[in-house]
Motif scaffolding. Structure first.
Motif, PDB file in Angstrom:
ATOM      1  N   GLN A  78       0.827  -1.205   0.000  1.00  0.00           N
ATOM      2  CA  GLN A  78       0.000   0.000   0.000  1.00  0.00           C
ATOM      3  C   GLN A  78       0.864   1.259   0.000  1.00  0.00           C
ATOM      4  O   GLN A  78       0.519   2.264  -0.642  1.00  0.00           O
ATOM      5  CB  GLN A  78      -0.932  -0.029   1.198  1.00  0.00           C
ATOM      6  N   THR A  79       2.002   1.210   0.706  1.00  0.00           N
ATOM      7  CA  THR A  79       2.924   2.342   0.688  1.00  0.00           C
ATOM      8  C   THR A  79       3.434   2.595  -0.723  1.00  0.00           C
ATOM      9  O   THR A  79       3.523   3.743  -1.178  1.00  0.00           O
ATOM     10  CB  THR A  79       4.102   2.070   1.636  1.00  0.00           C
ATOM     11  N   ARG A  80       3.765   1.524  -1.411  1.00  0.00           N
ATOM     12  CA  ARG A  80       4.238   1.646  -2.800  1.00  0.00           C
ATOM     13  C   ARG A  80       3.140   2.210  -3.698  1.00  0.00           C
ATOM     14  O   ARG A  80       3.384   3.059  -4.566  1.00  0.00           O
ATOM     15  CB  ARG A  80       4.667   0.270  -3.315  1.00  0.00           C
ATOM     16  N   LEU A  81       1.905   1.749  -3.509  1.00  0.00           N
ATOM     17  CA  LEU A  81       0.784   2.227  -4.306  1.00  0.00           C
ATOM     18  C   LEU A  81       0.572   3.721  -4.112  1.00  0.00           C
ATOM     19  O   LEU A  81       0.384   4.469  -5.079  1.00  0.00           O
ATOM     20  CB  LEU A  81      -0.481   1.461  -3.936  1.00  0.00           C
ATOM     21  N   LEU A  82       0.601   4.185  -2.862  1.00  0.00           N
ATOM     22  CA  LEU A  82       0.378   5.597  -2.582  1.00  0.00           C
ATOM     23  C   LEU A  82       1.494   6.449  -3.167  1.00  0.00           C
ATOM     24  O   LEU A  82       1.250   7.564  -3.643  1.00  0.00           O
ATOM     25  CB  LEU A  82       0.260   5.820  -1.072  1.00  0.00           C
ATOM     26  N   ALA A  83       2.722   5.932  -3.135  1.00  0.00           N
ATOM     27  CA  ALA A  83       3.833   6.684  -3.724  1.00  0.00           C
ATOM     28  C   ALA A  83       3.647   6.824  -5.230  1.00  0.00           C
ATOM     29  O   ALA A  83       3.927   7.889  -5.802  1.00  0.00           O
ATOM     30  CB  ALA A  83       5.149   5.977  -3.413  1.00  0.00           C
ATOM     31  N   MET A  84       3.168   5.789  -5.875  1.00  0.00           N
ATOM     32  CA  MET A  84       2.941   5.839  -7.316  1.00  0.00           C
ATOM     33  C   MET A  84       1.768   6.753  -7.662  1.00  0.00           C
ATOM     34  O   MET A  84       1.728   7.361  -8.730  1.00  0.00           O
ATOM     35  CB  MET A  84       2.690   4.440  -7.869  1.00  0.00           C
ATOM     36  N   ALA A  85       0.781   6.837  -6.756  1.00  0.00           N
ATOM     37  CA  ALA A  85      -0.418   7.637  -7.032  1.00  0.00           C
ATOM     38  C   ALA A  85      -0.140   9.128  -6.967  1.00  0.00           C
ATOM     39  O   ALA A  85      -0.823   9.923  -7.620  1.00  0.00           O
ATOM     40  CB  ALA A  85      -1.534   7.270  -6.070  1.00  0.00           C
ATOM     41  N   GLY A  86       0.842   9.538  -6.159  1.00  0.00           N
ATOM     42  CA  GLY A  86       1.176  10.958  -6.055  1.00  0.00           C
ATOM     43  C   GLY A  86       0.020  11.785  -5.537  1.00  0.00           C
ATOM     44  O   GLY A  86      -0.541  11.507  -4.474  1.00  0.00           O
ATOM     45  N   SER A  87      -0.401  12.796  -6.298  1.00  0.00           N
ATOM     46  CA  SER A  87      -1.477  13.690  -5.863  1.00  0.00           C
ATOM     47  C   SER A  87      -2.824  12.985  -5.777  1.00  0.00           C
ATOM     48  O   SER A  87      -3.754  13.495  -5.137  1.00  0.00           O
ATOM     49  CB  SER A  87      -1.587  14.885  -6.820  1.00  0.00           C
ATOM     50  N   ALA A  88      -2.959  11.831  -6.412  1.00  0.00           N
ATOM     51  CA  ALA A  88      -4.218  11.085  -6.372  1.00  0.00           C
ATOM     52  C   ALA A  88      -4.229  10.058  -5.240  1.00  0.00           C
ATOM     53  O   ALA A  88      -5.074   9.165  -5.227  1.00  0.00           O
ATOM     54  CB  ALA A  88      -4.456  10.379  -7.705  1.00  0.00           C
ATOM     55  N   ALA A  89      -3.321  10.192  -4.275  1.00  0.00           N
ATOM     56  CA  ALA A  89      -3.198   9.215  -3.197  1.00  0.00           C
ATOM     57  C   ALA A  89      -4.497   9.027  -2.401  1.00  0.00           C
ATOM     58  O   ALA A  89      -4.868   7.895  -2.077  1.00  0.00           O
ATOM     59  CB  ALA A  89      -2.047   9.591  -2.269  1.00  0.00           C
ATOM     60  N   PRO A  90      -5.236  10.095  -2.047  1.00  0.00           N
ATOM     61  CA  PRO A  90      -6.477   9.874  -1.288  1.00  0.00           C
ATOM     62  C   PRO A  90      -7.490   9.010  -2.042  1.00  0.00           C
ATOM     63  O   PRO A  90      -8.115   8.124  -1.460  1.00  0.00           O
ATOM     64  CB  PRO A  90      -7.009  11.298  -1.055  1.00  0.00           C
ATOM     65  N   GLN A  91      -7.649   9.280  -3.336  1.00  0.00           N
ATOM     66  CA  GLN A  91      -8.577   8.471  -4.117  1.00  0.00           C
ATOM     67  C   GLN A  91      -8.063   7.041  -4.288  1.00  0.00           C
ATOM     68  O   GLN A  91      -8.830   6.083  -4.264  1.00  0.00           O
ATOM     69  CB  GLN A  91      -8.808   9.105  -5.498  1.00  0.00           C
ATOM     70  N   ALA A  92      -6.748   6.895  -4.447  1.00  0.00           N
ATOM     71  CA  ALA A  92      -6.171   5.550  -4.566  1.00  0.00           C
ATOM     72  C   ALA A  92      -6.376   4.762  -3.279  1.00  0.00           C
ATOM     73  O   ALA A  92      -6.619   3.554  -3.308  1.00  0.00           O
ATOM     74  CB  ALA A  92      -4.681   5.647  -4.903  1.00  0.00           C
ATOM     75  N   LEU A  93      -6.277   5.446  -2.129  1.00  0.00           N
ATOM     76  CA  LEU A  93      -6.497   4.767  -0.853  1.00  0.00           C
ATOM     77  C   LEU A  93      -7.930   4.271  -0.750  1.00  0.00           C
ATOM     78  O   LEU A  93      -8.188   3.170  -0.248  1.00  0.00           O
ATOM     79  CB  LEU A  93      -6.174   5.720   0.299  1.00  0.00           C
ATOM     80  N   ALA A  94      -8.880   5.078  -1.243  1.00  0.00           N
ATOM     81  CA  ALA A  94     -10.277   4.648  -1.217  1.00  0.00           C
ATOM     82  C   ALA A  94     -10.485   3.430  -2.108  1.00  0.00           C
ATOM     83  O   ALA A  94     -11.179   2.474  -1.740  1.00  0.00           O
ATOM     84  CB  ALA A  94     -11.186   5.797  -1.656  1.00  0.00           C
ATOM     85  N   LEU A  95      -9.879   3.447  -3.294  1.00  0.00           N
ATOM     86  CA  LEU A  95     -10.011   2.307  -4.202  1.00  0.00           C
ATOM     87  C   LEU A  95      -9.293   1.075  -3.678  1.00  0.00           C
ATOM     88  O   LEU A  95      -9.631  -0.050  -4.045  1.00  0.00           O
ATOM     89  CB  LEU A  95      -9.459   2.681  -5.585  1.00  0.00           C
ATOM     90  N   ASN A  96      -8.297   1.286  -2.816  1.00  0.00           N
ATOM     91  CA  ASN A  96      -7.562   0.164  -2.258  1.00  0.00           C
ATOM     92  C   ASN A  96      -8.478  -0.784  -1.497  1.00  0.00           C
ATOM     93  O   ASN A  96      -8.306  -2.007  -1.561  1.00  0.00           O
ATOM     94  CB  ASN A  96      -6.450   0.685  -1.342  1.00  0.00           C
ATOM     95  N   SER A  97      -9.466  -0.243  -0.777  1.00  0.00           N
ATOM     96  CA  SER A  97     -10.386  -1.099  -0.019  1.00  0.00           C
ATOM     97  C   SER A  97     -11.164  -2.015  -0.954  1.00  0.00           C
ATOM     98  O   SER A  97     -11.338  -3.205  -0.667  1.00  0.00           O
ATOM     99  CB  SER A  97     -11.362  -0.234   0.797  1.00  0.00           C
TER     100      SER A  97
END
Length: 393
Positions: free
Chosen positions: A325-344
């Motif tokens: 998840q840390t790697r995913l958020l780093a790749m998402a950059g400015s879209a990290a909040p939305q990526a975190l929501a999609l992670n669930s």
């Protein structure tokens, strides 16, 4: 210690109530793994078909959560949670009297939709009502209900099912939901309503190739873990003659090992970097799956001799998600909040996929092939993250 410091250190009752609520939902999802043989035998379906009860719950959650988080964003939180938990309790108690596989499947969908409405709201409440600088801790406590379900909820449900039959397990699920309903009604204040985020904005990270591939990596990670988790009962029965009583304490110990593994995985991501920590976790998982495959050719095995492997498996399974998840958020950059929501949603797609593909393997080749298939899924996840890291942002 000043009064202000003491107040900040005290965990509010409403936060504990939300953590218990996620505990109840996760227990209801995962407990099927402990009573799977009994449900299958009683309803006259194969164990692979019985495992699809996990698949349909997780898939309904994965599809329902992002929609529910948008549709209900401006609804009163207490009313939403009360209604959804009422539906959850009713569907579980009705499941205790289900006389057919089809009826039970439909009731699992209703329970999952109730969970999908509550869990995003619980996360939002925890972050919006947390004091300054404590949002992460509040969110972690609510999410801790997931790990806690493996340590306590699933073992209790498995033991109850072994002693009184699988319908009693759903009775316990309804009682947990009722306790969560009472606790939230008594303690949860009405937070201010959220601002509805358009679905297009919420799904925007899917337009970024590296984020999309990273989310597929999350799916593969969870899928690999759940292929064995969902069918752990038939696997350990075939390998070591384990029954419901043994499965109860195995789930409890595995939950404790998973809690430790998750903490270590998070620290490894901070100290080594997400990539190295992820590679270490998947290497460990693959090694354990190879060992389980070797044990299959030595069966029957003594259950106690398998305990170290089971604990390592649980630990590395929960080690992997934090660096991923840390790697995913780093790749998402400015879209990290939305990526975190999609992670669930990605997590629950993985859970449902693990139940579905694991069922196919079980039906076609038997439970002994599940570890090898799980290892392939984890190695696929590693390849996906490697690919994502080389795509343009």
């Amino acid at each position: 210690m000043s009064v202000d410091v003491r107040q900040r250190a005290r965990v509010p009752a409403w936060l504990l109530a939300l953590a218990f609520t996620t505990f109840a939902f996760a227990t209801d999802d995962y407990v099927i793994a402990g009573v799977l043989p009994a449900i299958s035998a009683d309803l006259g379906v194969s164990e692979a078909a019985g495992g699809q009860l996990v698949t349909v719950f997780s898939l309904a959650f994965a599809l329902g959560a992002p929609v529910a988080s948008v549709v209900t964003a401006t609804w009163p939180r207490r009313g939403l949670i009360t209604g959804a938990l009422t539906l959850f309790v009713a569907s579980n108690w009705a499941a205790a009297f289900a006389g057919s596989y089809a009826v039970l499947m439909g009731l699992r969908v209703l329970a999952a939709l109730a969970a999908a409405a509550v869990v995003p709201a619980a996360y939002a409440i925890a972050t919006s009502m947390a004091p300054e600088g404590r949002q992460g801790r509040y969110l972690a406590l609510v999410m801790g209900g997931l790990t806690g379900s493996l340590m306590l909820g699933v073992p209790i449900g498995t033991w109850v099912g072994g002693a009184f039959g699988w319908p009693a397990t759903f009775g316990v699920g309804g009682l947990l939901g009722l306790a969560a309903l009472i606790a939230t009604r008594l303690t949860l204040p009405e937070p201010p309503p959220g601002e509805a985020m358009p679905m297009g904005r919420r799904l925007a990270p899917l337009a970024r190739p590296r984020v999309l591939v990273g989310l597929l990596g999350i799916v593969a990670i969870v899928l690999g873990s759940m292929m064995l988790m969902t069918y752990l009962a038939p696997f350990l029965r075939d390998l070591a003659g384990a029954g419901p009583a043994e499965l109860g304490w195995i789930f409890a110990m595995a939950g404790l090992a998973g809690l430790v593994g998750g903490q270590l995985g998070g620290r490894a991501a901070d100290r080594w970097g997400a990539d190295r920590a992820l590679m270490a976790g998947i290497a460990g998982f693959t090694a354990v799956m190879a060992a389980f495959t070797a044990c299959w050719f030595l069966r029957p095995m003594a259950l106690l001799s398998l305990l170290p492997l089971l604990m390592v498996w649980a630990a590395v399974s929960w080690w992997i998600p934090p660096p991923a998840q840390t790697r995913l958020l780093a790749m998402a950059g400015s879209a990290a909040p939305q990526a975190l929501a999609l992670n669930s949603s990605a997590v629950y797609v993985g859970v449902s996929g693990g139940g579905a593909l694991g069922g196919l393997v079980l039906d076609a080749h038997g439970s002994g092939w599940l570890p090898a298939a799980a290892a392939v899924a984890e190695l696929t996840a590693l390849a996906l993250f490697w690919t994502a890291g080389r795509l343009r942002a």
